[in-house]
Write a protein that holds these residues in place. Structure first.
Motif, PDB file in Angstrom:
ATOM      1  N   SER B 228      37.858  34.869  35.539  1.00  0.00           N
ATOM      2  CA  SER B 228      36.486  34.792  36.032  1.00  0.00           C
ATOM      3  C   SER B 228      35.776  36.044  35.542  1.00  0.00           C
ATOM      4  O   SER B 228      36.205  37.172  35.848  1.00  0.00           O
ATOM      5  N   PHE B 229      34.717  35.865  34.796  1.00  0.00           N
ATOM      6  CA  PHE B 229      33.969  37.005  34.263  1.00  0.00           C
ATOM      7  C   PHE B 229      33.453  37.886  35.399  1.00  0.00           C
ATOM      8  O   PHE B 229      33.541  39.109  35.353  1.00  0.00           O
ATOM      9  N   LYS B 230      32.946  37.224  36.439  1.00  0.00           N
ATOM     10  CA  LYS B 230      32.367  37.969  37.568  1.00  0.00           C
ATOM     11  C   LYS B 230      33.445  38.816  38.274  1.00  0.00           C
ATOM     12  O   LYS B 230      33.273  40.010  38.497  1.00  0.00           O
ATOM     13  N   HIS B 231      34.562  38.175  38.584  1.00  0.00           N
ATOM     14  CA  HIS B 231      35.634  38.897  39.277  1.00  0.00           C
ATOM     15  C   HIS B 231      36.159  40.039  38.415  1.00  0.00           C
ATOM     16  O   HIS B 231      36.409  41.151  38.907  1.00  0.00           O
ATOM     17  N   THR B 232      36.339  39.752  37.125  1.00  0.00           N
ATOM     18  CA  THR B 232      36.895  40.774  36.228  1.00  0.00           C
ATOM     19  C   THR B 232      35.934  41.959  36.101  1.00  0.00           C
ATOM     20  O   THR B 232      36.370  43.117  36.119  1.00  0.00           O
TER      21      THR B 232
END
Lengths: 94, 544
Positions: B228-232
């Motif tokens: 997940s781009f957001k989580h990363t």
């Protein structure tokens, strides 16, 4: 449980042992309050707050210790972290 | 009913953990004196300085700088470790109200935190019995308590983060793949990873390898690419904040691993591919610094564990549930870390060996507890077999591991009143004198010392004693007879004459020499401390 741990500490290490245990509780509690705002199990909250208490709390005390007394920093960081815990709870409820 | 069961299990674990604290703290329980190798001195010094002087510091005071001034390659003469670990010691010294028990007890708690981590992770994934048996086993693991005694304090604590980091990532991965994502576990992974780096960089790299292997194993099993781009991005920001919290120290990693450094040079050694077929390392390479038995499976774990360990691995490989992959990935990551010399990263290889019990213990316990699952019998009898195996495991731990560990770690370990610590640890008389120096000798003065053997046959041990004297009194100490220009030095510095060892050494020659020295060389000094066979003289002239 805490009383049993305190009794053990007193029996083996004397009053310093009791103060160390209370000290660990003191630096851990704010993080327990903060983690209490998330969907974590009780054991997760307990173990994680212990780890944060022993590491993040003293790191913040160290940074503040350049500006004010190290001893006073302990108290200030405790108050800040408790406040963060309370605010996090309020934000979550609103 | 369930609550009661949980309560009882927690209570049993607390009893086991308190026993661990009791067992590991034996060297200072009664004497309340500092002890340990050179590394222990340095960790005590940094934490104690903050608490005693009521201030944080970046630039090293002279008595620390004399040994560690160049350990920080990025910013020499400043703290060489991020201050996270040591400020914890400082905070607890302030709250504890005294110097020795506070620091040493918190260190014992931190060094044994791996027992809490293992119990928590294994209990969450495999239940109570494998968890409690693993905890019991690790209490008596010499590869855990010996480095703790030797003074590798932050490293011991840092290892407690590996199972926690892997657990948090595992929970994130599992929840993600079930489409009910719990990003909190990813953020916790990033937080603990950042803290892990602040505690000890070597262990941080171990955690990274563990995460890579775990991710690969779970991805292959679930045939899913979890990202997940957001989580990363949020996780990366959390990690960066921690990384940049103490830049002078975290940036020290880069010169440490550069090709010009000691670590960089170590990397150039030719890899020995035969090592791929061994878990442990060649003890001959470490002769003189680490005892040979430290590399022996039999001496460190007991041969009785081998069948259970192999069965545990076999069981997990056969079953291959997600949690089984968690354990296997952890095991594989340890294998990779222990064989990193094959990839040209040989520095501090033996240090990673101290992580073996953390995965071997739960695998052995799983092997014992699940042995019955391979025998077809009624459920009731299967349960009895499980209980029987738990008792057998506990019996072996106490009859073999506990007995072996008690010979290495007991109340006489580093005891200054026995051969174990006579030359290396401070006795009570020396500690009191050190405390007096701390409170009465101005910072600008150094101390020169007579009475502690300084010749090469003694120096390996007595160098530790003099360093503990420096740590306790927060002053630079020098052996008088090892000084250049000693007469000039004498004029401007305090002199400490330690008569406490001479009786036991039956060293009349040194006794006479010291008495004559007092009479002839210290005529212009003033006797300011005379207690318990230790004397301190103050120079007449003030330091220019």
């Amino acid at each position: 449980m805490l009383i049993a741990i305190l009794a053990f500490s007193f029996a083996i290490f004397g009053i310093s042992g009791v103060r160390v245990v209370l000290g660990i509780v003191f630096i851990t509690i704010p993080f327990y309050f903060i983690l209490n705002n998330f969907q974590l199990s009780d054991s997760e909250k307990f173990v994680f707050s212990l780890l944060f208490g022993i590491t993040i709390f003293p790191s913040l005390v160290y940074l503040l210790g350049f500006l004010i007394s190290f001893k006073l920093s302990i108290l200030i960081v405790f108050l800040i972290m408790i406040t963060v815990g309370i605010f996090a709870k309020r934000i979550r409820h609103t | 009913m369930k609550l009661n069961k949980n309560y009882i299990q927690t209570f049993i674990f607390i009893l086991v953990y308190l026993f661990a604290i009791y067992f590991w703290s034996q060297p200072y329980q009664e004497r309340k004196l500092p002890y340990g190798e050179h590394d222990a001195v340095s960790h005590f010094e940094v934490g104690d300085y903050m608490a005693y002087n009521d201030k944080s510091f970046q630039k090293l005071p002279p008595y620390i700088d004399i040994r560690y001034g160049h350990d920080n390659k990025f910013k020499p003469h400043t703290l060489w470790y991020p201050p996270t670990f040591h400020s914890a010691l400082g905070v607890i010294e302030v709250i504890g109200g005294e110097r020795i028990v506070s620091i040493f007890l918190l260190n014992t708690v931190m060094a044994t935190f791996i027992i809490i981590s293992i119990y928590f992770v294994i209990n969450s994934l495999f239940g109570f019995f494998p968890a409690i048996l693993s905890s019991l086993f690790i209490i008596f693991s010499p590869r855990d308590f010996m480095p703790y005694l030797w003074g590798q304090w932050p490293e011991r604590f840092a290892y407690a983060f590996i199972p926690i980091i892997l657990y948090c990532f595992y929970k994130y991965f599992i929840s993600f793949s079930k489409d009910e994502s719990k990003p909190i576990y990813f953020y916790l992974t990033a937080l603990f990873l950042g803290i892990n780096l602040l505690i000890h960089p070597l262990v941080f790299f171990h955690s990274i390898v563990g995460l890579i292997v775990l991710y690969a194993a779970l991805s292959l099993k679930q045939k899913k690419f979890v990202f997940s781009f957001k989580h990363t991005t949020i996780g990366a920001v959390i990690f960066l904040i921690l990384f940049l919290m103490f830049p002078y120290q975290t940036f020290n990693i880069f010169p440490q691993i550069s090709p010009q450094s000691y670590i960089g040079n170590e990397q150039r050694k030719t890899p020995d591919l035969s090592r791929l077929f061994h878990w442990s390392l060649d003890p001959d390479i470490y002769a003189g610094s680490v005892p040979a038995w430290y590399f022996s499976f039999k001496d460190m774990n007991g041969l009785w564990t081998l069948p259970f360990l192999l069965f545990g691995i076999f069981f997990l490989v056969l079953r291959r549930e997600d949690k089984d992959l968690f354990m296997l990935a952890w095991l594989i990551s340890l294998y990779i870390i222990l064989h990193r010399d094959i990839f040209g990263k040989a520095a501090f290889l033996h240090r990673s060996l101290s992580a073996t019990a953390h995965i071997f213990a739960p695998l052995t316990a799983i092997g014992a507890v699940y042995l019955g699952s391979f025998v077809k019998m009624p459920l009731k009898y299967n349960r009895y077999l499980k209980y029987a195996m738990v008792l057998v495991f506990a019996y072996f731990v106490f009859s073999i591991n506990f007995v072996g560990a008690s010979k290495m770690l007991n109340k006489n370990t580093y005891n200054p009143y026995t051969n174990d610590g006579f030359l290396s640890s401070l006795n009570n008389e020396e500690y009191q004198a050190g405390q007096w120096v701390l409170e009465n000798v101005p910072d600008a003065f150094n101390i020169t010392l007579l009475g502690i053997p300084y010749t090469s046959n003694f120096l390996e041990l007595t160098a530790k004693k003099i360093r503990w004297m420096a740590a306790v009194s927060q002053h630079v100490y020098r052996f008088y007879y090892l000084l250049d220009g000693r007469d000039e030095y004498l004029k401007h510095n305090y002199v400490l004459l330690d008569y406490t060892l001479l009786g036991a050494l039956n060293d009349k020659e040194t006794l006479n020499e010291m008495q004559s020295f007092e009479k002839n060389k210290l005529a212009n000094h003033t006797l300011v401390y005379d207690k318990n066979n230790i004397r301190v003289y103050k120079p007449e002239l003030k330091k220019q």
